[in-house]
Design an enzyme around this catalytic site. Structure first.
Site, mmCIF file in Angstrom:
data_model
loop_
_atom_site.group_PDB
_atom_site.id
_atom_site.type_symbol
_atom_site.label_atom_id
_atom_site.label_comp_id
_atom_site.label_asym_id
_atom_site.label_seq_id
_atom_site.Cartn_x
_atom_site.Cartn_y
_atom_site.Cartn_z
ATOM 1 N N CYS A 188 0.848 -1.188 0.000
ATOM 2 C CA CYS A 188 0.000 0.000 0.000
ATOM 3 C C CYS A 188 0.882 1.236 0.000
ATOM 4 C CB CYS A 188 -0.902 -0.011 1.237
ATOM 5 S SG CYS A 188 -1.984 1.433 1.378
ATOM 6 N N GLU A 229 -8.810 -0.682 -2.909
ATOM 7 C CA GLU A 229 -9.119 0.745 -2.992
ATOM 8 C C GLU A 229 -10.470 1.072 -2.362
ATOM 9 O OE1 GLU A 229 -6.771 2.689 -3.628
ATOM 10 O OE2 GLU A 229 -5.460 1.093 -4.375
#
Length: 218
Positions: A126, A169
């Site tokens: 991430c 997401e």
């Protein structure tokens, strides 16, 4: 107590970010904006400003580089994300992970649900948790419902790596980081990943680090 940016209206926050120019600064884990559910987009940001913001998200995603970026990752608590994956990986990785190229997409107010019982576990990282990766078991296929940047409805099934990107997401927009879903025994630095765990699947890492993988889809 919130941070000063928490009290700034979303449109003003976006204007402030875009005034600097270039890629936007990416917020790191520990910032409250990453732990709150983002506000659904309902015209709070005027169309012209929204278009500029989407382009800034795209520029920032490319510069990072990454395959997805959610608005909270640049400090804007708005339910918007962008995804794009050229999938520059070897064939064995492409086959094992179901990683196929994805064109640039804007996801406005997205939500997902599983499309089948299959699960797949792979290392992921991430941009808001730089330097680390961990194995996350996710739905192998998901049905995405959203709107695009032009307000058109999206109702589509994603499989393989694109499904993973959609889940990652969209989770950001619910205040969830990938580490919340990760097998923490698998947590590895990028250096360790390059040296030890670059195989197409995490089976070897699971054996060496002592964690379980879901069924055959792992």
């Amino acid at each position: 107590m919130g941070t000063p940016s928490d009290r700034v209206p979303l449109a003003e926050r976006v204007e402030e970010l875009l005034a600097v120019g270039g890629p936007l600064p990416i917020v790191a884990a520990g910032d409250p904006v990453l732990r709150r559910a983002a506000e659904p987009y309902d015209g709070q940001v005027a169309p012209a400003l929204f278009e500029r913001f989407v382009e800034a998200l795209r520029l920032t995603m490319h510069a990072a580089p990454g395959v997805g970026l959610a608005a909270p990752q640049v400090g804007v608590g708005l339910r918007v994300a962008v995804i794009e994956d050229p999938a520059p990986v070897p064939d064995e990785v492409r086959v094992a992970r179901g990683r196929v190229p994805q064109p640039f997409r804007v996801l406005v107010n997205p939500s997902y649900e599983p499309a089948g019982a299959g699960r797949a576990a792979f290392f992921e990282g991430c941009l808001s948790v730089p330097g680390w990766q961990a194995v996350v078991a996710r739905h192998a296929e998901v049905r995405l419902r959203a709107h695009d940047e032009h307000g058109r409805a999206v109702d589509e099934v994603f499989a393989g790596w694109p499904a993973r990107i959609v889940q990652h997401e969209t989770d950001h927009l619910d205040g969830t980081l990938y580490l919340d879903r990760a097998e923490l025994r698998s947590l590895a630095s990028n250096a360790a990943m390059a040296e030890l765990w670059s195989q197409p699947t995490p089976r070897r890492a699971a054996s060496a680090l002592g964690f379980e993988l879901p069924g055959p889809a792992a």
